[in-house]
Design an enzyme around this catalytic site. Structure first.
Site, PDB file in Angstrom:
ATOM      1  N   SER A 160     -16.211  28.426   6.293  1.00 56.26           N
ATOM      2  CA  SER A 160     -16.083  29.840   6.603  1.00 56.26           C
ATOM      3  C   SER A 160     -17.052  30.643   5.726  1.00 56.26           C
ATOM      4  CB  SER A 160     -14.618  30.275   6.439  1.00 56.26           C
ATOM      5  OG  SER A 160     -14.430  31.567   6.965  1.00 56.26           O
TER       6      SER A 160
ATOM      7  N   ASP B 218     -14.137  29.094  17.998  1.00 59.32           N
ATOM      8  CA  ASP B 218     -13.963  29.899  16.788  1.00 59.32           C
ATOM      9  C   ASP B 218     -14.173  31.376  17.115  1.00 59.32           C
ATOM     10  OD1 ASP B 218     -14.220  31.101  14.220  1.00 59.32           O
ATOM     11  OD2 ASP B 218     -14.813  29.178  13.387  1.00 59.32           O
TER      12      ASP B 218
ATOM     13  N   HIS C  46     -11.299  28.478  14.360  1.00 60.36           N
ATOM     14  CA  HIS C  46     -11.669  28.585  12.950  1.00 60.36           C
ATOM     15  C   HIS C  46     -10.742  27.755  12.068  1.00 60.36           C
ATOM     16  CE1 HIS C  46     -14.101  30.682   9.961  1.00 60.36           C
ATOM     17  NE2 HIS C  46     -13.025  30.814   9.211  1.00 60.36           N
TER      18      HIS C  46
END
Lengths: 570, 570
Positions: A418, A497, A529
């Protein structure tokens, strides 16, 4: 050849298959908890003998209140579009009638309240079975509590500071409150006519009580860098303070002597005290205080992940960079090391169990995990240092830590997920000489395109972090530095995502192809995600471990000069 | 949850770590052979006691002649740009001074000759240490032999037929020869003033001798569908014929009783006879004929890959589709099955050891491997049926085989590599209802873009297969049907693939993203069309096995209706 894929997969599976437990409530000996078991996230109620599964594939939950929990399911395969449910301790389930949106967070007491985001970010409150939109909030708002007709929470402002908000359901009125403009105020907990909250308006983070009518403030507690949990149970104030990534729990201001690590929450049940506990070497567990100290009620105990220690390094401008290191038992000092970059950026590597860190250390690589500026847990001033400067000072902090830990490592590889994936791409693009390789999970590749694909919450996040400045977004996007990447790069990302979408990652990869860079890409099916199952976690982390094995731990002979086929030939 | 990643990796590693051996020459008890050992391709010389490694990371080799072998190395990490070497049985190595190009094939006798391709396709012959370009050839030409001043080979024509060519080095003159226009002529072996070759000009494939001066033809041998090996040793004609994917070897026309399977080549060494042998259940081995029959000199013997059988199915137009099936020991009948689509298209699934087929069967899935029209081994007329019709009749053959084997399978998944990857994408795009999923390795995604990125050989291949017709290329490209894909798709491809390049695959993936399709993509680092090491083979096949486990063997509950998070919830 180093460890084979099957051995690396075994290391990973050993780590990620360990059951983990988070207590959500305890009443009359009945525990309601969130579990990671058999590679899935579920919700259970347990009275010491019979266990009832309340829900499976759960994404997020509220705390349990009066034997009820609220939880969400992701119904669009990783896209984080949620359905919302209420379940009681017997397993009776009620689906809340709510629109198609991302549930940002939720809170349950007299009613269920949640913040939902799609084109706008709004506060929803249940009226019977139906979720009703009651007011619009700024992006990145959190609901803290709902009691009677009052809903309390935190609303972010464009400069990274945060107000409290109080919404009065009967009147349809929302009040904003800050003790001082520019301060950060969190975690409001509603009592009768009062709210408890944490604020840094006097410098260090303290706990205050606010009279909702008179706006009179009273300081309740101070002494820690930040507070991560706040509750009132049986009329007693429960608080968990954090310092250097380790928790200190208090009941009515008196410290509870807990093991070294992280205390997620505390629950008093009559004469019993429970905590949720984790450390670098302890998967999340539920502990109970007995005469002999803390006994594990649910959990697997300690794992030998390596030697954990905490250090501070001075960065280029004198700012301290708090850093955890885990020295692998399977390596030498110095040895090849992963520089693990946490997500967020408003997050931290604390003394908590972490699948990435544990599996990397257990495969035989050291881990250095700097809490670069922008990390939480070291004061709001530190957290806000990256506003307007992501991939700037924070990245220089990382570079400083790499340089100052040179006695520990031979080669270093940047690894992150991330925002940590973003930092990895930036690290390889802007400091290409420092790294042996890099592995980025779910990275931001281009702030501009990410913003254009985002919902209100993540659009607000990008605007806040980069001050709404498109030129800055471009300057701080990895895609601007793809041509400068010099070492092998592994990218793993989910096809669905909705935070760091796949499209800019594919454009970044086009740049890698055009530049003749050495890279691997893994786009994961039906995944978003957040990996939800052991299967999905495996698909994220295993390619990274294989990549680290090949590129950091046991690089093929002659790889340095790019001519592996010549080596050993003549 | 089905088999974990570590177990699948173990199955795969068990299969791909088995050593395999190909004999290149035998003289005076000394064997020169090509080996797959410890996950690498190497060249050895062995006199029964001492073993000398002649080279490692070898891509292709010639046969050994007088104790010497020629071999190539890929020096651009999978891009198939080769350096060329000569090595003697002691390991003395000489690098041939040759330009930067793809070596298409090579042949060694009095000199080394090879066909190289970049912008053009040319015949090269060594003059001392230097490779000298002697004449231009059409794309897809093969050199067969070089004796004295004559170089012989096969040159393809635009209609898929093939001439013999004879290049006279002294005169710089090239003669083309075909017994009949439109026929196919291969494998020329030069004798004094004569050439042995295989031709189908009289229908079935037969072996002929051509007088180079008078052009007089003499039939030497007939009786098999095709011939895969032709040599003269100690004045004796050695030939290996093929029928239904199994070999029949002959010495001077007398059959050599060999085990059921594939005989790659035969070498006479005084009174000893050696063969290279493989079958679906026997990794490639070197066998020697003794009084007790064939004894394994180098090899691991049989592996229990499942029950192998051979069938013929009638296709839509009455053409037979020869098909191998492998029924897994780890499944039931009917059970989930992989329809394995071979590469080429001018290749076949014969009774040979195959990493894909063996690992898929051993993970518990049946394998059905149709030799669709265009496959080799069943006559040139059958091979040429796909010229002007790739992804057409051949794909309909596959569909027919799936339908006619319905008693064997429950769900089917298309799996293939290279042209098999192309067929997989076409199968999912054009017959979306037939499949549970598909896994494509190194696929052609777009003939037009592939052609634009190709060297002369692969440009010639595309032009031959699709008759140079850009409209047909578009119509037969998977990218034209990406919107029609309905089931989960896994794509694996090397970043440096110079045959089926990554760029069109990335454009195809953009289409999958835009269409909201469920897919996974794995782009492999520093890898080309051919995986060279166990590491690279693992990175190609393991993601496919994980994908098959999740989508074909043990699909998550509720996957059928696309709502896995709901299942078991209420």
């Amino acid at each position: 050849m180093g460890l084979r894929a099957s051995k690396l997969a075994e290391v990973l599976e050993r780590v990620i298959s360990l059951p983990q437990y988070t207590l959500l409530g305890a009443k009359g000996g009945r525990l309601i908890y969130y579990a990671w078991e058999k590679g899935e996230r579920s919700l259970f109620s347990w009275d010491g003998s019979e266990r009832v599964m309340l829900a499976s594939n759960v994404v997020e939950t509220s705390l349990a209140v009066n034997g009820r929990v609220a939880y969400t399911l992701d119904v669009e395969r990783g896209r984080e579009i949620h359905r919302v449910f209420l379940v009681d301790e017997k397993g009776n389930t009620l689906e809340v009638d709510s629109p198609r949106l991302r549930v940002w967070n939720l809170s349950l007491r007299d009613r269920l309240a949640f913040v939902g985001t799609s084109d706008t970010t709004d506060l929803y409150v249940t009226d019977g079975q139906k979720a009703v939109k009651v007011t619009r909030l700024t992006p990145l708002s959190w609901v803290g509590d709902v009691r009677g007709d009052v809903v309390a929470g935190t609303e972010f402002k464009g400069d990274g500071s945060s107000n409290l908000f109080f919404h009065y359901l009967g009147e349809g009125r929302t009040e904003r409150f800050t003790p001082r403009e520019g301060s950060n105020n969190y975690g409001s907990l509603l009592l009768e006519g009062r709210a408890l909250f944490m604020s840094d308006f006097e410098g260090a983070s303290k706990i205050y009580e606010l009279d909702l009518r008179s706006k009179e403030l009273r300081k309740v507690m101070e002494g820690d860098v930040s507070y991560s949990f706040l509750d009132v149970q049986d009329g007693k104030l429960i608080a968990v303070g954090v310092r250097d990534g380790r928790s200190r729990a208090y009941v009515e201001g008196r410290p509870l002597r807990t093991p070294e690590g992280t205390v997620t929450n505390v629950f008093l049940d009559g004469r019993d005290t429970y905590i949720t506990f984790t450390s670098m070497s302890t998967p999340r567990s539920i502990l109970k205080l007995s005469n002999d100290g803390w006994e594990t009620v649910l959990g697997v105990g300690k794992l030998d992940v390596g030697e954990v220690s905490f250090h501070r390094f001075k960065s280029f401008d004198g700012v301290d960079v708090p850093t955890y290191t885990v020295m692998s038992k399977g390596s030498t000092v110095p040895g090849p090391a992963v520089v693990y970059l946490h997500g967020g950026p408003w997050g931290e590597v604390a003394d908590e169990f972490d699948w990435f860190i544990a599996s990397i250390s257990m495969m035989g690589l050291h881990v250095i995990a700097p809490n670069f500026r922008g990390s939480t847990g070291y004061g709001e001033w530190f957290r806000k240092l990256d506003i307007g400067d992501p991939g700037g000072g924070d990245l220089r902090d990382v570079v400083e830590v790499v340089k100052q830990t040179s006695s520990l490592h031979t080669d270093v590889c940047a690894v992150g997920y991330s925002y940590g994936g973003y930092m990895t791409l930036m690290a390889l693009g802007r400091f290409p000489e420092l790294w042996k390789c890099g592995a980025a999970g779910a990275p931001v590749a281009d702030w501009v395109e990410m913003r254009s694909l985002a919902d209100d919450a993540f659009r607000g996040f990008v605007d806040l972090l980069l001050k709404g400045d498109v030129n800055l977004m471009r300057e701080r996007s990895p895609i601007s530095y793809v041509k400068d990447v010099k070492v092998p790069l592994c990218i793993v990302t989910g096809q669905n995502d909705s935070r760091t979408p796949v499209q800019p990652v594919l454009r970044y990869v086009q740049g890698l192809v055009e530049g003749g860079k050495t890279f691997e890409l893994h786009v994961l099916p039906g995944a978003g995600h957040l990996p939800y199952t052991e299967q999905e976690v495996t698909k994220v982390i295993l390619p990274m471990l294989l990549f680290l094995e090949d590129n950091l731990k046991s690089p093929p002979p002659g790889q340095e000069d790019g001519s592996r086929h010549q080596s050993g030939q003549h």
